[in-house]
Design a protein around this motif. Structure first.
Motif, PDB file in Angstrom:
ATOM      1  N   ASN A 175       0.812  -1.218   0.000  1.00 33.61           N
ATOM      2  CA  ASN A 175       0.000   0.000   0.000  1.00 33.61           C
ATOM      3  C   ASN A 175       0.847   1.271   0.000  1.00 33.61           C
ATOM      4  OD1 ASN A 175      -2.633  -1.009  -0.181  1.00 33.61           O
ATOM      5  ND2 ASN A 175      -2.711  -1.417   2.016  1.00 33.61           N
ATOM      6  N   SER A 176       1.969   1.204  -0.660  1.00 41.25           N
ATOM      7  CA  SER A 176       2.799   2.397  -0.788  1.00 41.25           C
ATOM      8  C   SER A 176       2.102   3.412  -1.690  1.00 41.25           C
ATOM      9  CB  SER A 176       4.163   2.038  -1.368  1.00 41.25           C
ATOM     10  OG  SER A 176       4.000   1.378  -2.620  1.00 41.25           O
ATOM     11  N   PRO A 177       2.297   4.699  -1.455  1.00 45.72           N
ATOM     12  CA  PRO A 177       1.596   5.721  -2.250  1.00 45.72           C
ATOM     13  C   PRO A 177       2.125   5.804  -3.677  1.00 45.72           C
ATOM     14  CG  PRO A 177       3.122   6.748  -0.703  1.00 45.72           C
ATOM     15  CD  PRO A 177       3.112   5.284  -0.378  1.00 45.72           C
ATOM     16  N   VAL A 178       1.234   6.148  -4.568  1.00 44.10           N
ATOM     17  CA  VAL A 178       1.576   6.342  -5.974  1.00 44.10           C
ATOM     18  C   VAL A 178       0.738   7.504  -6.510  1.00 44.10           C
ATOM     19  CG1 VAL A 178       2.166   3.923  -6.405  1.00 44.10           C
ATOM     20  CG2 VAL A 178      -0.194   4.697  -6.735  1.00 44.10           C
ATOM     21  N   SER A 179       1.105   7.958  -7.705  1.00 45.36           N
ATOM     22  CA  SER A 179       0.289   8.918  -8.450  1.00 45.36           C
ATOM     23  C   SER A 179      -0.205   8.247  -9.718  1.00 45.36           C
ATOM     24  CB  SER A 179       1.092  10.178  -8.792  1.00 45.36           C
ATOM     25  OG  SER A 179       1.387  10.923  -7.629  1.00 45.36           O
ATOM     26  N   ILE A 180      -1.448   8.517 -10.063  1.00 45.85           N
ATOM     27  CA  ILE A 180      -2.074   7.854 -11.203  1.00 45.85           C
ATOM     28  C   ILE A 180      -2.494   8.918 -12.219  1.00 45.85           C
ATOM     29  CG2 ILE A 180      -3.980   6.376 -11.956  1.00 45.85           C
ATOM     30  CD1 ILE A 180      -4.023   5.211  -9.104  1.00 45.85           C
ATOM     31  N   PHE A 181      -1.865   8.892 -13.412  1.00 46.99           N
ATOM     32  CA  PHE A 181      -2.221   9.797 -14.510  1.00 46.99           C
ATOM     33  C   PHE A 181      -3.209   9.069 -15.419  1.00 46.99           C
ATOM     34  CE2 PHE A 181       1.666  11.421 -12.858  1.00 46.99           C
ATOM     35  CZ  PHE A 181       1.715  12.775 -13.146  1.00 46.99           C
ATOM     36  N   GLU A 182      -4.312   9.714 -15.664  1.00 46.59           N
ATOM     37  CA  GLU A 182      -5.387   9.057 -16.415  1.00 46.59           C
ATOM     38  C   GLU A 182      -5.774   9.899 -17.627  1.00 46.59           C
ATOM     39  OE1 GLU A 182      -9.402   7.310 -14.713  1.00 46.59           O
ATOM     40  OE2 GLU A 182      -9.652   9.441 -15.221  1.00 46.59           O
ATOM     41  N   MET A 183      -6.019   9.205 -18.760  1.00 44.60           N
ATOM     42  CA  MET A 183      -6.542   9.840 -19.974  1.00 44.60           C
ATOM     43  C   MET A 183      -7.739   9.025 -20.469  1.00 44.60           C
ATOM     44  SD  MET A 183      -6.886  11.837 -22.524  1.00 44.60           S
ATOM     45  CE  MET A 183      -5.593  12.991 -22.156  1.00 44.60           C
ATOM     46  N   ASN A 184      -8.878   9.723 -20.616  1.00 40.96           N
ATOM     47  CA  ASN A 184     -10.103   9.092 -21.095  1.00 40.96           C
ATOM     48  C   ASN A 184     -10.062   9.033 -22.618  1.00 40.96           C
ATOM     49  OD1 ASN A 184     -12.688   8.292 -21.715  1.00 40.96           O
ATOM     50  ND2 ASN A 184     -13.680   9.666 -20.249  1.00 40.96           N
ATOM     51  N   LEU A 185     -10.101   7.831 -23.172  1.00 44.56           N
ATOM     52  CA  LEU A 185     -10.010   7.647 -24.617  1.00 44.56           C
ATOM     53  C   LEU A 185     -11.359   7.677 -25.305  1.00 44.56           C
ATOM     54  CD1 LEU A 185      -7.414   4.708 -24.724  1.00 44.56           C
ATOM     55  CD2 LEU A 185      -6.970   7.185 -24.873  1.00 44.56           C
ATOM     56  N   ARG A 186     -12.458   7.597 -24.596  1.00 50.23           N
ATOM     57  CA  ARG A 186     -13.789   7.492 -25.187  1.00 50.23           C
ATOM     58  C   ARG A 186     -14.590   8.788 -25.070  1.00 50.23           C
ATOM     59  NH1 ARG A 186     -15.999   2.335 -26.052  1.00 50.23           N
ATOM     60  NH2 ARG A 186     -14.341   1.038 -26.937  1.00 50.23           N
ATOM     61  N   ASN A 187     -13.949   9.882 -24.816  1.00 45.37           N
ATOM     62  CA  ASN A 187     -14.673  11.137 -24.697  1.00 45.37           C
ATOM     63  C   ASN A 187     -15.063  11.617 -26.090  1.00 45.37           C
ATOM     64  OD1 ASN A 187     -15.392  13.929 -24.208  1.00 45.37           O
ATOM     65  ND2 ASN A 187     -14.457  13.630 -22.187  1.00 45.37           N
ATOM     66  N   ASP A 188     -16.313  12.058 -26.276  1.00 48.21           N
ATOM     67  CA  ASP A 188     -16.821  12.457 -27.588  1.00 48.21           C
ATOM     68  C   ASP A 188     -16.497  13.897 -27.948  1.00 48.21           C
ATOM     69  OD1 ASP A 188     -17.898   9.976 -27.951  1.00 48.21           O
ATOM     70  OD2 ASP A 188     -19.835  10.522 -27.069  1.00 48.21           O
ATOM     71  N   VAL A 189     -15.974  14.675 -26.969  1.00 45.65           N
ATOM     72  CA  VAL A 189     -15.641  16.059 -27.270  1.00 45.65           C
ATOM     73  C   VAL A 189     -14.413  16.081 -28.181  1.00 45.65           C
ATOM     74  CG1 VAL A 189     -15.005  18.295 -26.280  1.00 45.65           C
ATOM     75  CG2 VAL A 189     -16.588  16.764 -25.057  1.00 45.65           C
ATOM     76  N   ASN A 190     -14.502  16.815 -29.294  1.00 46.42           N
ATOM     77  CA  ASN A 190     -13.447  16.775 -30.305  1.00 46.42           C
ATOM     78  C   ASN A 190     -12.102  17.225 -29.763  1.00 46.42           C
ATOM     79  OD1 ASN A 190     -15.188  15.852 -32.262  1.00 46.42           O
ATOM     80  ND2 ASN A 190     -15.792  17.912 -32.934  1.00 46.42           N
ATOM     81  N   ILE A 191     -12.118  18.292 -28.968  1.00 48.44           N
ATOM     82  CA  ILE A 191     -10.838  18.790 -28.472  1.00 48.44           C
ATOM     83  C   ILE A 191     -10.136  17.757 -27.624  1.00 48.44           C
ATOM     84  CG2 ILE A 191     -11.832  19.902 -26.424  1.00 48.44           C
ATOM     85  CD1 ILE A 191      -9.795  22.163 -26.832  1.00 48.44           C
ATOM     86  N   ASN A 192     -10.880  16.981 -26.857  1.00 42.97           N
ATOM     87  CA  ASN A 192     -10.276  15.951 -26.039  1.00 42.97           C
ATOM     88  C   ASN A 192      -9.822  14.766 -26.894  1.00 42.97           C
ATOM     89  OD1 ASN A 192     -10.555  17.354 -23.704  1.00 42.97           O
ATOM     90  ND2 ASN A 192     -12.438  16.345 -23.048  1.00 42.97           N
ATOM     91  N   ARG A 193     -10.480  14.555 -28.009  1.00 43.86           N
ATOM     92  CA  ARG A 193     -10.031  13.490 -28.902  1.00 43.86           C
ATOM     93  C   ARG A 193      -8.664  13.828 -29.476  1.00 43.86           C
ATOM     94  NH1 ARG A 193     -14.695  11.855 -33.005  1.00 43.86           N
ATOM     95  NH2 ARG A 193     -13.108  10.285 -33.518  1.00 43.86           N
ATOM     96  N   ASN A 194      -8.394  15.105 -29.636  1.00 42.32           N
ATOM     97  CA  ASN A 194      -7.074  15.515 -30.085  1.00 42.32           C
ATOM     98  C   ASN A 194      -6.029  15.294 -28.984  1.00 42.32           C
ATOM     99  OD1 ASN A 194      -7.989  16.341 -32.640  1.00 42.32           O
ATOM    100  ND2 ASN A 194      -8.536  18.385 -31.856  1.00 42.32           N
ATOM    101  N   TYR A 195      -6.490  15.409 -27.740  1.00 37.16           N
ATOM    102  CA  TYR A 195      -5.574  15.173 -26.621  1.00 37.16           C
ATOM    103  C   TYR A 195      -5.103  13.727 -26.569  1.00 37.16           C
ATOM    104  CZ  TYR A 195      -6.846  19.700 -24.550  1.00 37.16           C
ATOM    105  OH  TYR A 195      -7.033  21.036 -24.312  1.00 37.16           O
ATOM    106  N   VAL A 196      -5.891  12.811 -27.141  1.00 32.15           N
ATOM    107  CA  VAL A 196      -5.535  11.400 -27.075  1.00 32.15           C
ATOM    108  C   VAL A 196      -4.204  11.149 -27.770  1.00 32.15           C
ATOM    109  CG1 VAL A 196      -6.183   9.086 -27.834  1.00 32.15           C
ATOM    110  CG2 VAL A 196      -7.922  10.626 -26.893  1.00 32.15           C
ATOM    111  N   SER A 197      -4.005  11.812 -28.906  1.00 32.27           N
ATOM    112  CA  SER A 197      -2.742  11.632 -29.625  1.00 32.27           C
ATOM    113  C   SER A 197      -1.566  12.132 -28.794  1.00 32.27           C
ATOM    114  CB  SER A 197      -2.792  12.376 -30.968  1.00 32.27           C
ATOM    115  OG  SER A 197      -3.831  11.871 -31.779  1.00 32.27           O
ATOM    116  N   LEU A 198      -1.771  13.281 -28.155  1.00 28.25           N
ATOM    117  CA  LEU A 198      -0.722  13.795 -27.280  1.00 28.25           C
ATOM    118  C   LEU A 198      -0.432  12.827 -26.144  1.00 28.25           C
ATOM    119  CD1 LEU A 198      -1.929  17.523 -27.083  1.00 28.25           C
ATOM    120  CD2 LEU A 198       0.070  16.680 -28.338  1.00 28.25           C
ATOM    121  N   ALA A 199      -1.495  12.265 -25.530  1.00 30.34           N
ATOM    122  CA  ALA A 199      -1.328  11.345 -24.405  1.00 30.34           C
ATOM    123  C   ALA A 199      -0.628  10.066 -24.850  1.00 30.34           C
ATOM    124  CB  ALA A 199      -2.681  11.018 -23.795  1.00 30.34           C
ATOM    125  N   ARG A 200      -0.981   9.570 -26.045  1.00 30.67           N
ATOM    126  CA  ARG A 200      -0.348   8.335 -26.526  1.00 30.67           C
ATOM    127  C   ARG A 200       1.144   8.555 -26.796  1.00 30.67           C
ATOM    128  NH1 ARG A 200      -3.485   4.086 -27.473  1.00 30.67           N
ATOM    129  NH2 ARG A 200      -5.745   4.364 -27.772  1.00 30.67           N
TER     130      ARG A 200
END
Length: 753
Positions: free
Chosen positions: A44-69
């Motif tokens: 149970n050591s602490p961690v940080s979790i970075f999350e990116m939602n891949l199924r968001n329908d908003v176009n601007i966030n769909r562009n973020y997917v490429s950056l996240a990948r």
């Protein structure tokens, strides 16, 4: 917290093997949602979790997917100490997850810790980021392209280390077919901020000639943002002047005159190397490669140059607690391991000295940990160290006791600390004894009542006689403090004994402490104890010949106790019908006085005289008056002759063949002007109503006059019975009728008693 974790997991639709906790506030220009979390596989050591939602329908966030990948991919390929440490990568149809060491955004870090992050810490962070970018530019042949304080491209871990993130535009200049810096930069929410003039004028293609110099400009702006809040990048503001010249080279508007980060670090090398935080960090990183002797020398002699009491270095928050402390604990445990039997004595002594130095630093920095981490890392060391007989170890433990006592439970204190601690009272070194006494005051709330009464009071009784005055004084302070824990049936005796002993101490502060204790505990004592045991002790200090201050304070405390007694006395009943002190005498007169008016008046008058003269002046004078007025052969005479003789009276012996009446005997003695019997005027002052007649023959007695030593003053007389001398001495049956024979050869002044 488990409910919150389950809720977050439901909202994110995740089934990752990590516990997702609260969300970390991030910059609006960050494409990632960041959570705190726990790693069940790592205790149970602490961690940080970075999350990116891949199924968001908003176009601007769909562009973020490429950056996240792209970030997801490049972090797997590039490894360097200055890059955020990755624990795990998770990808599914709905989400991308990057599991990292626990971190917070740099912008939040600077706001949270404020002035705790001094210039030394900032320079240390800038240096780390510069070295990391130099590695990416030169060794990896890549351009980062996203460095900024305000887009969460830099995070800070719990060690205070600045770690590079923001790999959304990271591009390998030689082998990356996608070339994200050119293709995806338009989707980045922060790319348009702080662009150099050439890119603003010519577009993104302007950086193709010298891509790494785009990172140089971004790095220069980053340095300015660390020290200043404004956007006037030409004004160095609060930036160290040693960096000003090289900083301007980093942000030079002319691309061909702009220096690389590598060149910047080289030109400012001396400045960075002189920074104490940077120096110390390098020492810690190299310590693992040194041999045991070098390690001992470093921790014993060189460590104090960085973290000593007189050293004013503002290390980054968490640096000493999480980077230095683990190394200290590791070295400490290694020193405690069994040594080689053939080890030199000098080496053994050095190891012992180094052990105490390390323990001092462990306690100094360990107390800054949260309770869970303290109990896991530092607490076992403390409990084990209390078993050590080494004085230096003991002194260090007691010196830091107040800082870590809250992290020790009552069970820890009572079973693993207390009994080892009180052995310090027997130490020959007064520093150990005094520090032990002070430490008892710190842990007393966690010591059991049984331990106080059966163990502690015994050592305090001896400590109150310690040759060191301060120890005697502090012992009394401790006794007063633990008074609530002393058994009730012995509490007051213990307190009165201890306080009274200190009243007679030659050390003035000890006397004052005792007086203060009497004042504080005044309500603990009963009136009987106050009268019989306390007032007399306090009265001793009323004439203290050492200090006026003591006498004045003693008088005040004495009056406090006396007022309590008088206040109680004032509540006692008052009655005119109280027991008559002369009741016995009055009963005597009532029983034996004759029933004639004259004698009754005489007795009444005598009684009044006695009462008026003194309550205690009845005595034989009154009896003589009464007997002189009574019948010779009456009941009074018989009872009186059989009573116990008055041993305090010097009697006048007489010898007679015939017992004269008691009345005539008494009258003749009182009326004899020539008789001196040693009683002075006590008998001569007696007044009788009727003067007795002279019925006795001349009485000669032996009388000793203290002021005369002439033997001629001694007169011996005897009354002969016929021709035979009676040599038998008899004790008188009564002071009024004596039948004694005085031997001419015997004279002792007390009639033979």
């Amino acid at each position: 917290m488990n409910f919150l974790s389950k809720t977050l997991s439901t909202l994110t639709g995740t089934s990752i093997p990590y516990t997702v906790k609260e969300e970390i506030p991030t910059s609006p220009k960050s494409i990632w949602t960041v959570y705190n979390g726990l790693n069940p596989k790592g205790d149970n050591s602490p961690v940080s979790i970075f999350e990116m939602n891949l199924r968001n329908d908003v176009n601007i966030n769909r562009n973020y997917v490429s950056l996240a990948r792209n970030c997801f991919k490049k972090l797997k390929l590039v490894k360097f100490p200055g890059i955020i440490s990755i624990i795990d990568f998770i990808e599914n149809d709905n989400y991308l997850y990057i599991i990292t060491e626990p971190v917070i955004p740099l912008q939040s870090y600077l706001k949270q810790y404020g002035n705790e992050v001094g210039d030394d810490a900032k320079i240390y962070g800038i240096y780390n980021i510069g070295e990391t970018l130099d590695f990416i530019n030169m060794k990896c042949q890549c351009v980062h392209g996203s460095l900024s304080v305000y887009n969460d491209s830099v995070f800070v871990n719990k060690l205070g280390e600045w770690k590079l993130f923001g790999f959304e535009l990271l591009t390998n200049l030689t082998s990356d077919p996608d070339q994200p810096i050119y293709r995806l930069s338009g989707y980045s929410p922060s790319f348009q901020d702080e662009l150099p003039g050439d890119v603003l004028n010519q577009g993104i293609e302007a950086i193709r000639g010298f891509p790494i110099r785009f990172d140089s400009y971004k790095y220069g702006i980053f340095i300015h943002q660390i020290f200043n809040q404004g956007i006037d990048f030409n004004n160095i503001g609060k930036m160290p002047k040693q960096l000003s010249v090289q900083y301007k080279k980093l942000i030079n508007p002319k691309l061909n005159l702009r220096i690389s980060i590598q060149a910047f670090l080289k030109e400012t090398g001396k400045f960075f190397e002189s920074n104490k935080v940077i120096q110390f960090n390098k020492q810690l990183e190299e310590i693992q490669f040194k041999n045991d002797f070098e390690k001992l020398n470093f921790f014993k002699f060189e460590l104090s140059n960085y973290v000593g009491e007189d050293i004013d270095i503002k290390f980054p928050p968490g640096f000493l607690d999480f980077k230095l402390l683990p190394e200290l604990i590791n070295q400490y445990n290694n020193l405690l391991k069994p040594n080689n039997a053939q080890q030199l004595v000098e080496d053994l002594q050095q190891r012992q000295e180094t052990t105490s130095v390390l323990l001092n630093y462990i306690l100094k920095f360990g107390v800054k940990l949260n309770k869970d981490e303290f109990c896991l890392k530092v607490k076992p060391i403390i409990l084990n160290a209390f078993q050590s007989a080494d004085r230096s170890i003991r002194l260090i433990l007691l010196t830091h006791l107040s800082s870590y006592i809250e992290n020790l439970t009552e069970g820890d204190i009572q079973s693993k600390v207390f009994y080892n601690l009180i052995t310090g009272f027997q130490d020959t070194n007064f520093m150990i004894r005094e520090t032990t006494l002070t430490s008892i005051m710190i842990i007393i709330d966690k010591v059991s009542v049984k331990q106080v009464n059966q163990d502690l009071l015994k050592v305090l009784a001896k400590s109150q006689m310690d040759p060191k005055p301060s120890i005697r004084t502090n012992t009394l302070v401790l006794i007063i403090k633990i008074s609530d824990k002393i058994y009730q049936n012995s509490k007051n005796n213990v307190l009165i004994t201890a306080l009274s002993k200190s009243l007679r101490d030659s050390f003035i502060p000890c006397k004052m402490t005792s007086l203060s204790g009497f004042e504080k505990l005044i309500n603990e004592f009963s009136l009987e104890e106050i009268c019989s045991k306390i007032l007399g002790q306090l009265a001793i200090l009323l004439m203290d010949n050492q200090s006026y201050k003591v006498r004045k304070e003693a008088k005040r405390i004495f009056e406090l106790y006396l007022d309590m007694v008088e206040k109680h006395a004032s509540t006692l009943p008052r009655s005119e019908n109280e027991d008559d002190e002369d009741a016995e005498e009055k009963e005597f007169f009532k029983k034996y006085a004759p029933n004639n008016n004259g004698l009754a008046q005489q007795v009444s008058q005598a009684s009044q005289d006695v009462t008026q003269a003194s309550k205690f002046n009845f005595g034989w004078g009154m009896v003589n008056k009464l007997v002189a007025s009574s019948e010779v052969e009456g009941e009074l005479n018989n009872d009186f002759n059989s009573s116990t003789p008055d041993l305090t009276r010097v009697t006048t012996p007489t010898i007679s063949n015939k017992r004269e009446p008691a009345t005539s005997f008494a009258n003749d003695i009182i009326n004899d002007d020539d008789l001196d019997d040693g009683w002075g005027d006590e008998l001569n002052n007696l007044s009788l109503q009727d003067k007795p007649s002279e019925k006795l023959s001349t009485i000669r007695s032996t009388t000793r006059v203290p002021t005369k030593t002439n033997n001629n003053s001694r007169k011996t007389s005897s009354l002969k019975l016929g021709t035979k001398k009676d040599t038998t001495r008899k004790p008188p049956g009564s002071t009024l009728k004596l039948d004694l024979t005085i031997d001419d050869d015997v004279e002792d002044g007390w009639g033979g008693w």
